[in-house]
Design an enzyme around this catalytic site. Structure first.
Site, PDB file in Angstrom:
ATOM      1  N   HIS A  70       0.295  11.224  -3.771  1.00  0.00           N
ATOM      2  CA  HIS A  70      -0.308  11.016  -2.449  1.00  0.00           C
ATOM      3  C   HIS A  70      -1.622  10.220  -2.590  1.00  0.00           C
ATOM      4  O   HIS A  70      -1.811   9.197  -1.931  1.00  0.00           O
ATOM      5  CB  HIS A  70      -0.562  12.381  -1.787  1.00  0.00           C
ATOM      6  N   GLU A  71      -2.487  10.697  -3.462  1.00  0.00           N
ATOM      7  CA  GLU A  71      -3.774   9.992  -3.649  1.00  0.00           C
ATOM      8  C   GLU A  71      -3.543   8.599  -4.228  1.00  0.00           C
ATOM      9  O   GLU A  71      -4.291   7.657  -3.931  1.00  0.00           O
ATOM     10  CB  GLU A  71      -4.717  10.811  -4.541  1.00  0.00           C
TER      11      GLU A  71
ATOM     12  N   HIS B 295      -3.048   6.230  -1.454  1.00  0.00           N
ATOM     13  CA  HIS B 295      -4.348   5.811  -0.907  1.00  0.00           C
ATOM     14  C   HIS B 295      -4.998   4.784  -1.850  1.00  0.00           C
ATOM     15  O   HIS B 295      -5.556   3.784  -1.420  1.00  0.00           O
ATOM     16  CB  HIS B 295      -5.288   7.011  -0.759  1.00  0.00           C
TER      17      HIS B 295
ATOM     18  N   GLU C  41      -2.993   6.828   5.823  1.00  0.00           N
ATOM     19  CA  GLU C  41      -2.106   7.973   5.566  1.00  0.00           C
ATOM     20  C   GLU C  41      -0.653   7.509   5.433  1.00  0.00           C
ATOM     21  O   GLU C  41       0.131   8.118   4.705  1.00  0.00           O
ATOM     22  CB  GLU C  41      -2.288   8.998   6.687  1.00  0.00           C
TER      23      GLU C  41
HETATM   24 ZN    ZN Z   1      -4.131  11.514   2.569  1.00  0.00          ZN
END
Ligand code: ZN
Length: 497
Positions: free
Chosen positions: A261-262, A265, A291
């Protein structure tokens, strides 16, 4: 390019660079700070914040913007984007009185501690007065910026430019109509993931595996790193992206997926045009789009069969004994386990959006004045029962679970769900555009996907508002049907056979 434009860029870059220094100190605070060094760090951060505020509100920026806005005809398209976005930022920095900014910073600091204490004791009443003050400040802030009649829209627009409560309501209503039956059907399925298959996964091997996976997805470790913190996050800009994760020997998938997830980003930030860093063309388009990048890599890509076709043998190589009695199907089910939970951050992706619908509904009622802060826990519990089929046994697992409101971050939650919708729509678009993508993934090659995202999303910087960007890239306006279709196609074969 005029002298005024070049001068503006230099001013914007200066403010941005100060911000990156503060970001780095903030990262260090959460990753490395010795136990008794917090006071000194707070002083350093306060000074930097003052310098950054002064740089961003420099009166010369206002004069330059005034000049550049006057000469509209002589500007290139890129310059027009920069001037428009810089004006938005400049107004938001300068229209708030200094004493208001200080008051909000002070309140956020005490409210954070009040929230943490109230959560530990599950005592909402102790936190309620701070939340009331934050709501009042949020309305005042909107009024300073000229949004006094639409304070919640202002809160939303801060995170996702161009978004309004009305537009979100239309999207969420359609999403809810399709999602609730799917959630009910999956929850009622007798098919369940095998429990407790993850025990004793050494942290060092987890670290090696997630490094290999995130590197293969495309994260450039020569311009970033990953460390450990209490809560995973991604910080930084341009050539220096700092991600964090956490490890649990009995939950290796938590660490893996939160790292991915990171990484999503981080890939976005690494893909922003480096030469334009500090200008709106080198900045992300907003929270929903951000997101969408983290969710797309975390969910669409990394929970797919194709991803695991490539990575399963590597995962087993790291944990041969632990996975000896775990079949491929067991593993794939564990990766895509669906089970309702009261806690948003622990939620699977099928239930996740319901947690956001709940928060969006309550934020609207709070801002409209239809709901008193004191009645928030009861309203939360009722909605939780209606949407998730679960009633919190205490406020700790209900209304007090999230940190966001303690810093006055209203209008932030919808971004998570917008991100999920955007990710799904991008996913179907990219599959139409690039045939054979799954075969790439099964070979461990994610480069075509990343290049597509780079060109279509990352390199656009802040050229478009959230919805305009989606339309530009996918050729259609944002529609919940893609998220519904994605969830159906991924989860029905597993749970609704
Ligand atoms: Zn996030």
């Amino acid at each position: 390019m005029s002298d005024s434009y070049e001068r503006l860029i230099a001013k914007l870059k200066r403010a941005h660079t100060l911000g990156t220094v503060a970001g780095l100190l903030g990262w260090d605070e959460q990753v490395n700070l010795p136990a008794d060094s917090a006071d000194q760090r707070a002083e350093q951060l306060a000074l930097l914040s003052e310098l950054q505020h002064a740089a961003a509100s420099d009166a010369e920026i206002g004069e330059l913007l005034g000049k550049l806005e006057g000469g509209a005809n002589s500007r290139t398209a890129d310059e027009a984007v920069v001037v428009r976005a810089a004006r938005r930022d400049y107004d938001r920095v300068t229209k708030l009185p200094a004493e208001f900014v200080a008051e909000k910073a002070r309140l956020s600091s005490v409210a954070y501690h009040a929230w943490a204490g109230a959560k530990a004791k599950s005592d909402f009443a102790a936190y309620a007065p701070y939340l009331e003050k934050h709501l009042a400040l949020a309305k005042r802030e909107a009024a300073y910026l000229g949004w006094g009649d639409r304070p919640y829209d202002y809160a939303i627009d801060k995170h996702d430019p161009g978004m309004t409560a009305l537009k979100i309501t239309a999207l969420f209503t359609e999403l809810k109509a399709g999602l609730v039956p799917l959630v009910r059907a999956v929850a009622a399925s007798p098919i369940k993931a095998r429990p407790d298959i993850f025990k004793g996964f050494p942290v060092e091997a987890q670290r090696e595996f997630l490094r290999e996976a995130t590197e293969r997805l495309g994260f450039n470790y020569r311009r970033g790193r990953i460390d450990v913190s209490l809560h995973p996050f991604c910080e930084g800009a341009g050539a220096d992206i700092r991600m964090t994760t956490r490890f649990d020997a009995n939950n290796p998938l938590d660490s893996l997926f939160s790292s991915i997830h990171e990484t999503g980003h981080g890939l976005y930030e690494q893909g922003l045009p480096l030469g334009l860093q500090g200008t709106p063309l080198g900045q992300n388009a907003g929270m929903g789009v951000h997101e969408s990048q983290s969710r797309l890599w975390e969910n669409q890509v990394s929970r797919s069969r194709a991803f695991w076709t490539f990575f399963e043998p590597r995962f087993r190589e790291k944990f041969p004994a632990q996975l000896a009695a775990v079949s491929s199907d067991d593993l794939y089910f564990a990766v895509n386990e669906v089970a309702p939970t009261l806690i948003r951050v622990d939620s699977d992706e099928v239930h996740y959006n319901l947690h956001i619908l709940l928060r969006f509904e309550l934020e609207q009622r709070l801002f409209r004045g239809d709901l008193a802060v004191a009645d928030l826990p009861a309203a939360w519990n009722a909605l939780s029962q209606e949407l998730l089929g679960l009633t919190p046994v205490s406020d700790k697992t209900g209304v007090l679970q999230d940190v966001h409101w303690s810093s006055g971050a209203f209008g932030y939650f919808p971004s998570y769900c917008l991100g999920n919708m955007i990710a799904a729509q991008l996913w179907f678009t990219v599959f139409k555009t690039l045939p054979g993508l799954e075969a790439d993934f099964a070979r461990g090659d994610f480069s075509r996907l990343l290049s597509w995202l780079r060109k279509n999303i990352h390199e656009q910087g802040r050229r478009y508002d959230t919805l305009a960007l989606v339309e530009h890239v996918t050729g259609e306006e944002l529609m919940p049907k893609y998220l519904l279709r994605y969830l159906q196609e991924r989860y029905a074969p597993l749970y609704l056979k």
